[in-house]
Structure formats: structure tokens, C-alpha cells
Design a protein around this motif. Structure first.
Motif, PDB file in Angstrom:
ATOM      1  N   GLN A  62       0.830  -1.203   0.000  1.00 15.60           N
ATOM      2  CA  GLN A  62       0.000   0.000   0.000  1.00 15.60           C
ATOM      3  C   GLN A  62       0.868   1.259   0.000  1.00 15.60           C
ATOM      4  N   LEU A  63       1.868   1.275   0.859  1.00 12.58           N
ATOM      5  CA  LEU A  63       2.768   2.435   0.907  1.00 12.58           C
ATOM      6  C   LEU A  63       3.491   2.610  -0.416  1.00 12.58           C
ATOM      7  N   ASP A  64       3.898   1.498  -1.014  1.00 13.22           N
ATOM      8  CA  ASP A  64       4.617   1.561  -2.284  1.00 13.22           C
ATOM      9  C   ASP A  64       3.731   2.123  -3.386  1.00 13.22           C
ATOM     10  N   GLN A  65       2.494   1.645  -3.474  1.00 12.78           N
ATOM     11  CA  GLN A  65       1.607   2.070  -4.551  1.00 12.78           C
ATOM     12  C   GLN A  65       1.215   3.540  -4.451  1.00 12.78           C
ATOM     13  N   GLU A  66       1.257   4.089  -3.244  1.00 11.74           N
ATOM     14  CA  GLU A  66       0.953   5.511  -3.079  1.00 11.74           C
ATOM     15  C   GLU A  66       2.212   6.376  -3.116  1.00 11.74           C
ATOM     16  N   GLY A  67       3.377   5.767  -3.379  1.00 16.55           N
ATOM     17  CA  GLY A  67       4.623   6.521  -3.443  1.00 16.55           C
ATOM     18  C   GLY A  67       5.186   6.882  -2.084  1.00 16.55           C
ATOM     19  N   LEU A  68       4.615   6.339  -1.016  1.00 14.97           N
ATOM     20  CA  LEU A  68       5.058   6.693   0.329  1.00 14.97           C
ATOM     21  C   LEU A  68       6.316   5.939   0.736  1.00 14.97           C
ATOM     22  N   LEU A  69       6.491   4.734   0.246  1.00 14.71           N
ATOM     23  CA  LEU A  69       7.682   3.973   0.606  1.00 14.71           C
ATOM     24  C   LEU A  69       8.934   4.618   0.015  1.00 14.71           C
ATOM     25  N   ALA A  70       8.838   5.059  -1.229  1.00 12.21           N
ATOM     26  CA  ALA A  70       9.980   5.743  -1.845  1.00 12.21           C
ATOM     27  C   ALA A  70      10.230   7.102  -1.197  1.00 12.21           C
ATOM     28  N   ARG A  71       9.184   7.691  -0.615  1.00 12.91           N
ATOM     29  CA  ARG A  71       9.384   8.948   0.098  1.00 12.91           C
ATOM     30  C   ARG A  71      10.193   8.711   1.376  1.00 12.91           C
ATOM     31  N   LEU A  72       9.939   7.592   2.027  1.00 15.79           N
ATOM     32  CA  LEU A  72      10.697   7.235   3.220  1.00 15.79           C
ATOM     33  C   LEU A  72      12.108   6.766   2.865  1.00 15.79           C
ATOM     34  N   LEU A  73      12.191   5.951   1.799  1.00 15.24           N
ATOM     35  CA  LEU A  73      13.463   5.360   1.370  1.00 15.24           C
ATOM     36  C   LEU A  73      13.648   5.686  -0.115  1.00 15.24           C
ATOM     37  N   PRO A  74      14.228   6.828  -0.456  1.00 15.76           N
ATOM     38  CA  PRO A  74      14.337   7.223  -1.865  1.00 15.76           C
ATOM     39  C   PRO A  74      15.055   6.194  -2.734  1.00 15.76           C
ATOM     40  N   GLU A  75      15.976   5.434  -2.165  1.00 14.81           N
ATOM     41  CA  GLU A  75      16.699   4.425  -2.942  1.00 14.81           C
ATOM     42  C   GLU A  75      15.784   3.299  -3.420  1.00 14.81           C
ATOM     43  N   TRP A  76      14.613   3.190  -2.838  1.00 14.88           N
ATOM     44  CA  TRP A  76      13.700   2.099  -3.177  1.00 14.88           C
ATOM     45  C   TRP A  76      13.283   2.134  -4.642  1.00 14.88           C
ATOM     46  N   ASP A  77      13.197   3.325  -5.206  1.00 17.71           N
ATOM     47  CA  ASP A  77      12.778   3.435  -6.616  1.00 17.71           C
ATOM     48  C   ASP A  77      13.719   2.700  -7.558  1.00 17.71           C
ATOM     49  N   ARG A  78      14.990   2.567  -7.177  1.00 13.30           N
ATOM     50  CA  ARG A  78      15.955   1.906  -8.055  1.00 13.30           C
ATOM     51  C   ARG A  78      15.706   0.396  -8.159  1.00 13.30           C
ATOM     52  N   VAL A  79      15.090  -0.185  -7.151  1.00 11.02           N
ATOM     53  CA  VAL A  79      14.839  -1.639  -7.186  1.00 11.02           C
ATOM     54  C   VAL A  79      13.367  -1.958  -7.393  1.00 11.02           C
ATOM     55  N   ARG A  80      12.535  -0.968  -7.507  1.00  7.77           N
ATOM     56  CA  ARG A  80      11.089  -1.199  -7.615  1.00  7.77           C
ATOM     57  C   ARG A  80      10.762  -1.944  -8.904  1.00  7.77           C
ATOM     58  N   SER A  81      10.145  -3.118  -8.756  1.00  6.27           N
ATOM     59  CA  SER A  81       9.748  -3.979  -9.878  1.00  6.27           C
ATOM     60  C   SER A  81      10.926  -4.361 -10.767  1.00  6.27           C
ATOM     61  N   LEU A  82      12.132  -4.319 -10.228  1.00  2.35           N
ATOM     62  CA  LEU A  82      13.311  -4.705 -10.997  1.00  2.35           C
ATOM     63  C   LEU A  82      13.334  -6.226 -11.152  1.00  2.35           C
ATOM     64  N   PRO A  83      13.362  -6.738 -12.392  1.00  2.00           N
ATOM     65  CA  PRO A  83      13.317  -8.198 -12.575  1.00  2.00           C
ATOM     66  C   PRO A  83      14.617  -8.865 -12.166  1.00  2.00           C
ATOM     67  N   GLN A  84      14.499 -10.127 -11.774  1.00  2.00           N
ATOM     68  CA  GLN A  84      15.666 -10.959 -11.458  1.00  2.00           C
ATOM     69  C   GLN A  84      15.625 -12.154 -12.405  1.00  2.00           C
ATOM     70  N   ARG A  85      16.623 -12.260 -13.245  1.00  2.00           N
ATOM     71  CA  ARG A  85      16.599 -13.239 -14.333  1.00  2.00           C
ATOM     72  C   ARG A  85      16.887 -14.667 -13.879  1.00  2.00           C
ATOM     73  N   HIS A  86      17.422 -14.818 -12.683  1.00  2.00           N
ATOM     74  CA  HIS A  86      17.730 -16.177 -12.240  1.00  2.00           C
ATOM     75  C   HIS A  86      16.434 -16.927 -11.968  1.00  2.00           C
ATOM     76  N   PRO A  87      16.281 -18.142 -12.499  1.00  2.00           N
ATOM     77  CA  PRO A  87      15.013 -18.880 -12.322  1.00  2.00           C
ATOM     78  C   PRO A  87      14.702 -19.225 -10.879  1.00  2.00           C
ATOM     79  N   TRP A  88      15.699 -19.172  -9.986  1.00  2.00           N
ATOM     80  CA  TRP A  88      15.422 -19.428  -8.572  1.00  2.00           C
ATOM     81  C   TRP A  88      14.516 -18.355  -7.971  1.00  2.00           C
ATOM     82  N   HIS A  89      14.611 -17.148  -8.472  1.00  2.00           N
ATOM     83  CA  HIS A  89      13.898 -16.033  -7.848  1.00  2.00           C
ATOM     84  C   HIS A  89      12.430 -16.012  -8.257  1.00  2.00           C
ATOM     85  N   ARG A  90      11.569 -15.962  -7.255  1.00  2.00           N
ATOM     86  CA  ARG A  90      10.132 -15.899  -7.503  1.00  2.00           C
ATOM     87  C   ARG A  90       9.636 -14.470  -7.678  1.00  2.00           C
TER      88      ARG A  90
END
Length: 793
Positions: A382-410
Motif C-alpha cells: 500500500q505504501l509503495d503504490q501511493e509513493g510513500l515507501l519511496a518517500r521514506l526510502l528514496p533508494e527504493w525506486d531503483r529496485v522497484r519492480s526490478l526483474p531478477q533473471r535467475h530462475p530461482w527467484h520468484r
């Protein structure tokens, strides 16, 4: 003549325009080429042309969204013309001859309404009904009738539709987290956009916003380009097609494409989840249609529970209260509820910038949120979708929805970090610094948002974030090590000989021979593996890592579980310095002074069995959360010092606390009964249900104490009172105590003795264990089977 081969190269609007014109001509030819049936005596003259006949598109063609190689979903609607079967044959065969896929039906309006009211898929499709050719008035009547039927049948059809979508999500997964997402059927895909419109048509939800429509349109664009590339009706964005699709859409590479798909799908899924909650609430029938007042229950300062969601209290002032955002989030997670959408909007608009470094209250609330485990995951979303998580932790935007190509990662990187923190919350009883474990779990892969080795890159980023959170320099140094070396144990255990002394020496040197860091790295490895996949953290791998940790512990000479927790500067502290309290000669005295993040309460009274429990109970009854405590006895007079914070913002009153302690000591205040009633009134929960951990430490004390019993359990209102009452109830005196709360966990050590002066025997210890487990709300057999440890002297 229709040029079918040219259709995939057209835009959606052009494709629909060409097909509409062609189908209109086919209907005219079909009607003109079909002679009317022989007129019955007395019947009105036969009709000619398309009067009483309408060709209606449903599905993707009805929505003007037909993709390349898509099916034509057509309904031939009539009002009883007898030659309709011949008209239909003359209409459908040219479509088949052209090589197009066709889903067709012939219905009168009553027939269409009857099907729509019983078949949820048919009803959903008819909501998109659009006139292609023929009788416009007949098509309008069909649309009006089916819309009315949909609204009338919503209470029966929408639960079926919800179950269908949840079933597909279970089978196919979520668009946001799949490396090869099904753009149509996976949860958060195109179906969700259609469902949101259907719920709005039933008048049980809002019309999709411009943001939702943009996310939906992007997924349509991706699917169109995918089908053009493959030359077939494909909806799964397979790996080999991702780069060419990205290039065709003007995106830099396939990772950017997958990230944009994830963001779109995540938004659709989030709104769909919220919509279904509203639908389920709206479909609950109230008896006799009477209005039932929703009870509002206080959860924290400025935060109340209203029904099944968390909202702001009437007196809350988000614009001048920087701690309200995280306080509300933590309260919602602890109650296993969600913040209301309106509350989220208010917080997003009015919350002030977060002070740097964070005040102690913000850090405290953030840790309690993380420590709530699985209940924190939807709150963080909820905080993420309203942009509040990135407001608390600005670095969060860099990893937001970032894909992980390794098949182990869900999961994507950001969701993996959230899942790791949730997994770490189940391990906080096993470490001395649960706060550092939770933050390390949330930040351990933060470096994946930057080029380079994510462990190396992430170390200074995590350190900077922790510094902004207000952690002390020594704690920041530990977090740096945890992020930099979070792969040390699993990588060493699976790639090196753990029986080789050189391997053990290398691990010990890497962590600077610090057993506390080893303890945290072990828990972090478990949380990281659990948040990745079953393949990433198999029983075999867990066994290897545990064996490695045991060998390194032996090398360091460490023993798990410190006998006496040490208060850290990141958490509330108390000093044993009593205030200048007048009239201390045998009377109950209370002094209060303001300290960082709350108040310090000093209570003086003649020493007696159960005094610490009594004081703690009075504080809990006055809605004061104890963060830390000390008690000391000298010459028969006890001084207890508590670091407290008012749960609802009301500062403690010395006279009220003194009167409460006196009444409890005299027996006129039934503390246990009053506390049970207080819990029932506020329905306060204990957060996570992980079993407590109880450890006894003998031979590590001096003076009057016979031993130390350490309890690690989820914090809850009145916990300190229950624990001390449990100990004294089994005939032991608490001579001293060290109380600490880190995040949502209490780590309490009690110095105990037998009044007779004899050692605490095994049977008495067993009874104390059972009483303590009952006091924490845990299951006795679970804890006593594997959670109790004994450190001999």
C-alpha cells in the motif's frame, strides 16, 4: 474483399475500423440474399433490410481492442425474424472462409439476458456489446437489458468472477513477478482491467482511473507487438521475444520492458484487490436494511480501527505529525488489517517530509511494521503504490519492480526484499539484535539497483540509509557487514570444504571474529533463502549452512544466547538514577521526566514479592508501553525505572500512577481482571504468533540471585506484567530485571531466586517455563519441545 494478411500490421483502431466495415457489408449481403419466410395469413408484411437484426461485437472487438490474430466474438441479435438462421449462415461462412477465428451466437434479447444472468463469462462479455451493423435501436435495447441484468445478478455473479480470477492467479501466477508473464490471464493482466470495468458497471466500484487505463493500454501494446512478432495468437511474453518487443516499443532493453510490465500488472492487481474487498463488503446484506454503526477502536495515537480497516482518528493532524504515517502502518500490520484507501490518500498528500535522521519514534514504528511478518507485506505494498515507501526510502525506486533473471527467484528485487523481511521476522527470537536483522533483510539486495556486484555496491547504500534512519555508528557498521557478506555462509557452505580449518578461519576473519555478526548472518541467510524459493533454500543447503555456523562458533568459542541483553543506543534506555522524590520513607512515590521519545517513570516502594509485576501492570492499565526497565533493591526499598511511551499520546500523571500502585499493593485494584477487560475492549492483538523462546542461564550470576531466565517473545500490551506475575506465581522472587523491546520483540531477562535460598530445581524450572509460555500466549508443548535452552554454569 478483406485483406486478412494486412490486419496484423494495422493499429488497433485501424484494425477495428476495417473489420467493422467488412462485417457491415457481410450483414447487408446476408440479409439481402436471404428471402423472407412465407407470410402467414393475418401476419404483418415481412420486413426487409436490417430492421429487427443487429450484428453486435463483444469481447476484444466490442471493446475496440482486437489484437493481431484475435478471435471475432459476434452476436447476431434479432427480435423474432423467422429467417434469422439463414441470415446467420450467410454471415458466418464468409468469415470462416477468410480464415478468421470466430466465436458466434444468435440470440433474441430475452435469450441473451437469460444467458448473461446465469453464465458469468457470457454476462461479462455482453457488457462490452457494441453495434457493428444493423438495427441500432435493437442493439441499444440489448445493452440496456444486459446491463440491468448484470446489476441485478451481481450478488451472485461477482463472487463467481472473483473465484475464477483467484483460481487463475493460483494456476498462472502474477504478472508483476513472472519472468515470462501471461499478459492476459495472469493476475494483474488484461483480465483485471476488464473485471474492474465490470465491477463499475455493477455500481459496486469506481470507474477505472486514467492511471489504470494507461497501465491496461500498455499491456495491450505489449501483447499486440508480441503477436506481430510471433505471427500467432500468443499471450505469454516468452524470453526470446522480449528484446524485439522492447525495441519495437521504443524501450532500451528487455529488462526495461519486463519492469514496465511488472509495474503495470502490479498496479492493476493492487486496485483489483482493493476493489474485491469493496465488493465483498458491499454484497454483505444488512438485516432489514438497517444502518449499523461501525465501531471505532483506538490502535495508536491518531489511529483507529473502523470496521475491517484502519483510518485516522478525528483529532489526527497528519500535516504536523511526521510520525503518523509509520505509526498508522505499524498499527495496521499489528492488527492484521489494511489502511483505508482514503487514509492512504490523506497521508500521501499531507504527510510532511521525514526528518533526517529519523526520530526514535519513526524508527520504532518502522521496526514494528517490519516485525509484523506476513501482515506487513500488504501494508508495504500500500505504501509503495501511493509513493510513500519511496518517500521514506528514496533508494527504493531503483529496485522497484526490478526483474531478477535467475530462475530461482520468484519475485522482483523489491518484493524479494519485503518477503525477506517477513521471513526474518520469524527468526528474531534467535538473535540478540532483531532490529538489525529486520533492516538487513530489507536492504541486503538494495545494490541490485546499481551497476556492479550488488553486495559490494549495496554496502555503502545500506549504510547511508541506516544512518538516515537514525542508527548509531556501531549499528551502521554491523549493517554494512551484513549487506556486504549476506552470501558468505551459503556460498562457503556449498562451495568449500567446511571440514577444512582454513575455511573456518577464513569465515571467522571475514566477520572480524564477532559471534553476534555470525548469528545475524545465519538468520539473514535463512530469510534470504526462504524469500527466494524452495530450490534456493533446500533442507540440504540449510543443513550445510548450520554445520558451517556450528564450526565457526566453536572456533570463536561463542555460545548462542547472551545471558544478559545490553541496551543499545538505537533503542529507548533508562537509567537507574531515581528522581528527586519527596517523602520516600516507606511510601509509594512516582516521578516522571520527559526523555527522548517518551517519558521516564521512576516508582519507589517498599520491596515485596511481585512489586515489579504490580508496577508493570499499573503502567499497562494506563496505556503506557514499556520500552525498557530496571529495578534495584537497597535496604528493603525498591526503585523501578521504566522508559515508557503513551500509546495514545496522553502523558502519564504521577498521582494517578501512585494511586494505582498503592491500590494494587493493598489488593483493592484487581490488576489481572482490569487488564483482561482492557484487552477485550480494544481487541489488541499480539502481532505475530511465533512461539516464545525461553533460556535459563545458571552460574552466571552473583549475589542473591540463583539464576537468570531470559524470555524472547512478541511484544504486546501488559506483557511485562504477565511475565513477572508468572515468575512470582511459581514461588520465585525477581531480584533484578533487564527489559528491552526491539521492533516487535521483547527480550526480557529476569534475575530470580528462591526465597528459601535453595537452587531452582528442574521441576520448578519446568513449571516456570509453562507459566511463562502461557503468559506470552504461546503453546506450551511447542516451546518446551524445542524452544527452551539451558546454559549450565
Amino acid at each position: 474483399m478483406l485483406d486478412v494478411a494486412a490486419l496484423p500490421g494495422l493499429t488497433r483502431a485501424e484494425r477495428v475500423q476495417v473489420l467493422d466495415a467488412w462485417l457491415g457489408r457481410l450483414l447487408d449481403e446476408a440479409v439481402a440474399g436471404t428471402p423472407p419466410s412465407r407470410q402467414r395469413r393475418g401476419a404483418p408484411p415481412p420486413r426487409t433490410g436490417t430492421s429487427g437484426i443487429a450484428l453486435v461485437a463483444v469481447g476484444s472487438l466490442g471493446r475496440r481492442e482486437l489484437p493481431p490474430f484475435g478471435d471475432l466474438d459476434l452476436v447476431l441479435v434479432h427480435d423474432g425474424r423467422p429467417e434469422i438462421a439463414s441470415v446467420a449462415d450467410a454471415l458466418w461462412y464468409p468469415v470462416w472462409d477468410a480464415g478468421l477465428r470466430l466465436d458466434h451466437s444468435v440470440r433474441s434479447i430475452p435469450e441473451a439476458v437469460g444467458v448473461a444472468s446465469t453464465d458469468v463469462k457470457a454476462g461479462l462479455g455482453l457488457l462490452d456489446a457494441r453495434l457493428v451493423a444493423g438495427d441500432a435501436e435493437l442493439a441499444a435495447r440489448l445493452r440496456t437489458a444486459t446491463l440491468a441484468s448484470w446489476r441485478q445478478s451481481a450478488s451472485r455473479l461477482l463472487p463467481q468472477l472473483r473465484d475464477l480470477r483467484r483460481g487463475r492467479a493460483h494456476q498462472v501466477g502474477e504478472v508483476a513477478f513472472l519472468l515470462e508473464p501471461d499478459l492476459k490471464e495472469a493476475y494483474g493482466g488484461l483480465r483485471e482491467g476488464q473485471v474492474l470495468r465490470a465491477v463499475a458497471a455493477a455500481q459496486l466500484g469506481d470507474e477505472p482511473t486514467a492511471e489504470i487505463e494507461a497501465a491496461y493500454a500498455f499491456l495491450l501494446d505489449v501483447r499486440d507487438e508480441l503477436r506481430r512478432r510471433t505471427g500467432r495468437p500468443a499471450d505469454v511474453l516468452v524470453r526470446q521475444e522480449q528484446r524485439p518487443v522492447a525495441v519495437a516499443l521504443g524501450l532500451a532493453d528487455e529488462d526495461i520492458l519486463l519492469r514496465e510490465v511488472s509495474l503495470a500488472g502490479r498496479r492493476l492487481a493492487f486496485v483489483a484487490d482493493e476493489t474485491w474487498r469493496r465488493v465483498e463488503a458491499g454484497l454483505v446484506r444488512r438485516p432489514h436494511g438497517r444502518y449499523r454503526r461501525v465501531r471505532r477502536e483506538p490502535l495508536a495515537e491518531g489511529v483507529v480501527r473502523q470496521g475491517d480497516e484502519v483510518v485516522l482518528a478525528q483529532g489526527a493532524r497528519p500535516a504536523v505529525d511526521p510520525g503518523l504515517l509509520l505509526r498508522a502502518a505499524a498499527a495496521a500490520a499489528r492488527a492484521d488489517l489494511l489502511l483505508s484507501p482514503y487514509t492512504l490518500k490523506v497521508l500521501a498528500v499531507h504527510s510532511p517530509p521525514v526528518p533526517e535522521p529519523w526520530p526514535a519514534e519513526l524508527r520504532w514504528s518502522f521496526l514494528r511494521l517490519l516485525a509484523s511478518g506476513r501482515a506487513a507485506v500488504p501494508i508495504l505494498e500500500q505504501l509503495d503504490q501511493e509513493g510513500l515507501l519511496a518517500r521514506l526510502l528514496p533508494e527504493w525506486d531503483r529496485v522497484r519492480s526490478l526483474p531478477q533473471r535467475h530462475p530461482w527467484h520468484r519475485f522482483t528485487v523489491d518484493r524479494h526484499l519485503v518477503e525477506a523481511a517477513a521471513a526474518a521476522s520469524e527468526l528474531t527470537h534467535d538473535v540478540d539484535r532483531p532490529d538489525l536483522l529486520l533492516v538487513a533483510a530489507l536492504l541486503h539486495d538494495i545494490g541490485k539497483g546499481w551497476p556492479g556486484d550488488h553486495s559490494v555496491v549495496g554496502e555503502p547504500i545500506a549504510a547511508e540509509m541506516a544512518t538516515r534512519m537514525g542508527f548509531s555508528p556501531p549499528d551502521v557498521a554491523v549493517l554494512r557487514v551484513l549487506v556486504r557478506h549476506h552470501l558468505l555462509l551459503p556460498a562457503t557452505a556449498t562451495r568449500r570444504d567446511i571440514d577444512d580449518p582454513a575455511t573456518i578461519d577464513r569465515v571467522a576473519a571475514t566477520i572480524d571474529h564477532d559471534p553476534a555478526v555470525l548469528q545475524l548472518l545465519h538468520a539473514l541467510a535463512q530469510a534470504d533463502g526462504a524469500a527466494t524459493s524452495a530450490s534456493a533454500w533446500s533442507p540440504w543447503k540449510a543443513h550445510l549452512v548450520a554445520a558451517l555456523v556450528a564450526r565457526v562458533q566453536a572456533k570463536l568459542g561463542s555460545v548462542a544466547g547472551a545471558p544478559e541483553p545490553v541496551l543499545h543506543p538505537t533503542e529507548p534506555q533508562v537509567t537507574a538514577r531515581p528522581l528527586d522524590i519527596p517523602g520516600a520513607g516507606g511510601a509509594v512515590t512516582v516521578g516522571i521526566e520527559d526523555v527522548a521519545d517518551g517519558q521516564q517513570v521512576t516508582i519507589g516502594a517498599p520491596d515485596r514479592s511481585g512489586l515489579l509485576s504490580t508496577c508493570a501492570g499499573v503502567l499497562a492499565l494506563n496505556q503506557l508501553d514499556v520500552r525498557a526497565a530496571r529495578i534495584a533493591v537497597e535496604a528493603g526499598y525498591a526503585t523501578a525505572v521504566f522508559a515508557v511511551r503513551p500509546r495514545f499520546g496522553r502523558a502519564p500523571v504521577p498521582e494517578i500512577l501512585a494511586d494505582g500502585v498503592r491500590a494494587a499493593l493493598e489488593g483493592t485494584l484487581p490488576l489481572a481482571e482490569r487488564l483482561r477487560q482492557r484487552e477485550a475492549d480494544y481487541r489488541q492483538t499480539g502481532g505475530r504468533s511465533a512461539p516464545p523462546r525461553i533460556s535459563w542461564h545458571n552460574g552466571e550470576v552473583s549475589g542473591a540471585a540463583n539464576g537468570i531466565v531470559e524470555v524472547r517473545a512478541g511484544d504486546r500490551a501488559g506483557l511485562l506484567y504477565r511475565l513477572t506475575a508468572a515468575i512470582t506465581g511459581e514461588g520465585l522472587d525477581v531480584t533484578s530485571a533487564r527489559i528491552e523491546t526491539l521492533g516487535a520483540d521483547a527480550v526480557d531477562s529476569f534475575y530470580v531466586r528462591n526465597p528459601s535460598g535453595t537452587p531452582v530445581d528442574a521441576e520448578q524450572r519446568r513449571r516456570v517455563d509453562e507459566a511463562l509460555v502461557t503468559a506470552t500466549g504461546g503453546a506450551v508443548h511447542d516451546v518446551l519441545a524445542g524452544g527452551t535452552t539451558d546454559t549450565p554454569g
